[in-house]
Scaffold this active site. Structure first.
Site, PDB file in Angstrom:
ATOM      1  N   LYS A  47       0.882  -1.175   0.000  1.00  0.00           N
ATOM      2  CA  LYS A  47       0.000   0.000   0.000  1.00  0.00           C
ATOM      3  C   LYS A  47       0.914   1.217   0.000  1.00  0.00           C
ATOM      4  CE  LYS A  47      -4.530   0.968   0.788  1.00  0.00           C
ATOM      5  NZ  LYS A  47      -4.626   2.355   0.327  1.00  0.00           N
ATOM      6  N   CYS A 138      -2.610   8.098  -8.681  1.00  0.00           N
ATOM      7  CA  CYS A 138      -3.887   7.959  -7.973  1.00  0.00           C
ATOM      8  C   CYS A 138      -4.776   9.167  -8.276  1.00  0.00           C
ATOM      9  CB  CYS A 138      -3.649   7.846  -6.470  1.00  0.00           C
ATOM     10  SG  CYS A 138      -5.183   7.665  -5.533  1.00  0.00           S
ATOM     11  N   LYS A 175       4.519   4.498 -11.835  1.00  0.00           N
ATOM     12  CA  LYS A 175       3.151   4.034 -12.084  1.00  0.00           C
ATOM     13  C   LYS A 175       2.358   5.166 -12.728  1.00  0.00           C
ATOM     14  CE  LYS A 175      -0.714   1.632  -9.844  1.00  0.00           C
ATOM     15  NZ  LYS A 175      -1.208   1.048  -8.579  1.00  0.00           N
ATOM     16  N   ASN A 202      -3.092   2.911 -13.408  1.00  0.00           N
ATOM     17  CA  ASN A 202      -3.840   3.121 -12.180  1.00  0.00           C
ATOM     18  C   ASN A 202      -5.300   3.311 -12.582  1.00  0.00           C
ATOM     19  OD1 ASN A 202      -4.622   3.788  -9.494  1.00  0.00           O
ATOM     20  ND2 ASN A 202      -2.610   4.671  -9.117  1.00  0.00           N
TER      21      ASN A 202
END
Length: 399
Positions: A47, A138, A175, A202
């Site tokens: 995480k 994110c 990412k 993502n």
């Protein structure tokens, strides 16, 4: 043929199989990662870690399903870890000590500040993870100047990768977010600054829906909500496109993410250029044990195709993906109906009449016939037909 080899090498690291847990609720703490490793996962991305933890709202998940009840889309407004970095560090050390052959990847996030990124990377690096994954993607952390706030900006992406690679002693993977116009260019900027690999995608920024009874957005947090991140099988076509784009556009190793629910999806991602494969939503629905179906299915597929290793199919379809203008416009097909299988539902007739070329006619018994002179070969009829292999393509001209 000998037993197939499903192990892969990625950024100088050896994975016993291509399957990794993505940075998400299934890797929310050390105990969960240990259980996943025991189940057979080759690696896990923690995480997302930060110098300061964040709080979560409740509830923070929403979903939608097909008419049969099969989950299609899953949305979250989950934040990064809610555990302090001081709690994570000793546990990461213990994981690596107990599982030296598993690949532990630390996911990192900070605002666009070089001191914070480097401080975070150096502190986590002391636990000896195998790799860093930089969460630049994110969608609901963007409001805080993190996540996709950085990943949507080519220069900020380049800057962050540079800051981390200056202090990193392990491979660095960026990412990427799909919520951009040109993901290949973002990947190129990451490569330019020293990224060793890229992971994508993502989640896709989305609003899951509205509750028609309460007239509140989903998920409702005391009557209000926010845009979140969409995952699940519905994002797979977007993810495949992004993986193929960055694989072709950058030449870097790619960790594929987005809508992988079974071994068939996994094979598609491998053929589109991914070397490793990350899962989260499918695990949240089905548990860590799906790794058994993933590895068995992949092994059986390779064996049936007389392919000895995963490496032989990695990127296999990339040369076949190009620009529309370069496709063979002289290639002509039509479609024909197998009347022995037809259930006389009329869907093909209606679809062709109102959405295509009005090339289908029905006789007195409601059996359809396709007029080859009018058929333009668009394939709409085949896609609306509920019977497997009832409508099939016939090539009439090769360019």
């Amino acid at each position: 043929m000998k037993k197939v080899d499903i192990s892969v090498d990625f950024c100088g690291l050896h994975f016993e199989n291509p399957f990794i847990l993505s940075s998400a609720p299934p890797t929310a703490n050390a105990e969960m990662i240990r259980r996943a490793f025991d189940a057979g996962w080759a690696g896990a991305v923690t995480k997302t870690l930060a110098l300061k933890p964040t709080q979560n709202v409740r509830p923070r998940f929403s979903s939608f399903c097909s008419e049969s009840g099969t989950p299609i889309g899953f949305e979250n407004i989950e934040q990064i870890t809610d555990h302090k970095l001081e709690e994570w560090l000793p546990k990461l050390r213990k994981i690596k000590k107990k599982y030296p052959n598993k690949i532990l990847i630390a996911s990192l996030m900070a605002p666009a500040n070089p001191q914070e990124w480097q401080k975070l990377a150096q502190r986590v690096q002391s636990t000896r993870p195998d790799m860093f994954e930089l969460n630049l993607s994110c969608p609901h952390m963007a409001e805080m100047g993190r996540g996709s706030y950085i990943g949507q900006d080519p220069q900020l992406t380049s800057d962050v990768v540079k800051w981390v690679t200056e202090v990193a002693e392990v491979p660095v993977m960026a990412k990427l977010t799909p919520n951009v116009t040109d993901i290949a260019y973002i990947g190129f900027m990451a490569k330019k600054s020293g990224a060793d690999a890229l992971s994508a995608i993502n989640t896709v920024r989305a609003l899951m829906g509205v509750d028609l009874d309460t007239m509140e957005p989903k998920p409702s947090i005391n009557g209000f909500s926010a845009f979140g991140g969409l995952s699940g099988s519905c994002v797979k076509p977007i993810a495949l496109r992004c993986v193929a784009q960055i694989a072709k556009g950058t030449g870097l190793p790619v960790s594929g993410i987005g809508g992988i629910t079974d071994w068939r999806d996994a094979v598609e991602f491998l053929m589109c250029g991914a070397t490793t494969l990350q899962l989260a939503t499918a695990v949240m629905y089905n548990g860590y044990e799906i790794i058994n179906d993933m590895t068995t299915g992949l092994s059986n597929y390779l064996y049936e195709k007389s392919i000895s290793s995963v490496k032989e199919i990695t990127g296999k379809v990339l040369p076949k993906i190009g620009d529309l203008a370069n496709l063979d416009f002289g290639y002509k097909v039509v479609y024909e109906v197998d009347k022995t299988k037809c259930i006389k539902c009329g869907l093909c007739y209606r679809a062709c009449r109102d959405g295509a070329y009005d090339a289908i006619k029905a006789d007195e018994e409601r059996l359809p016939t396709i007029d080859e002179e009018k058929c333009d070969g668009c394939s709409l009829c085949k896609h609306v037909c509920p019977v497997w292999n009832c409508i099939n393509m016939k090539v009439v001209k090769r360019g």
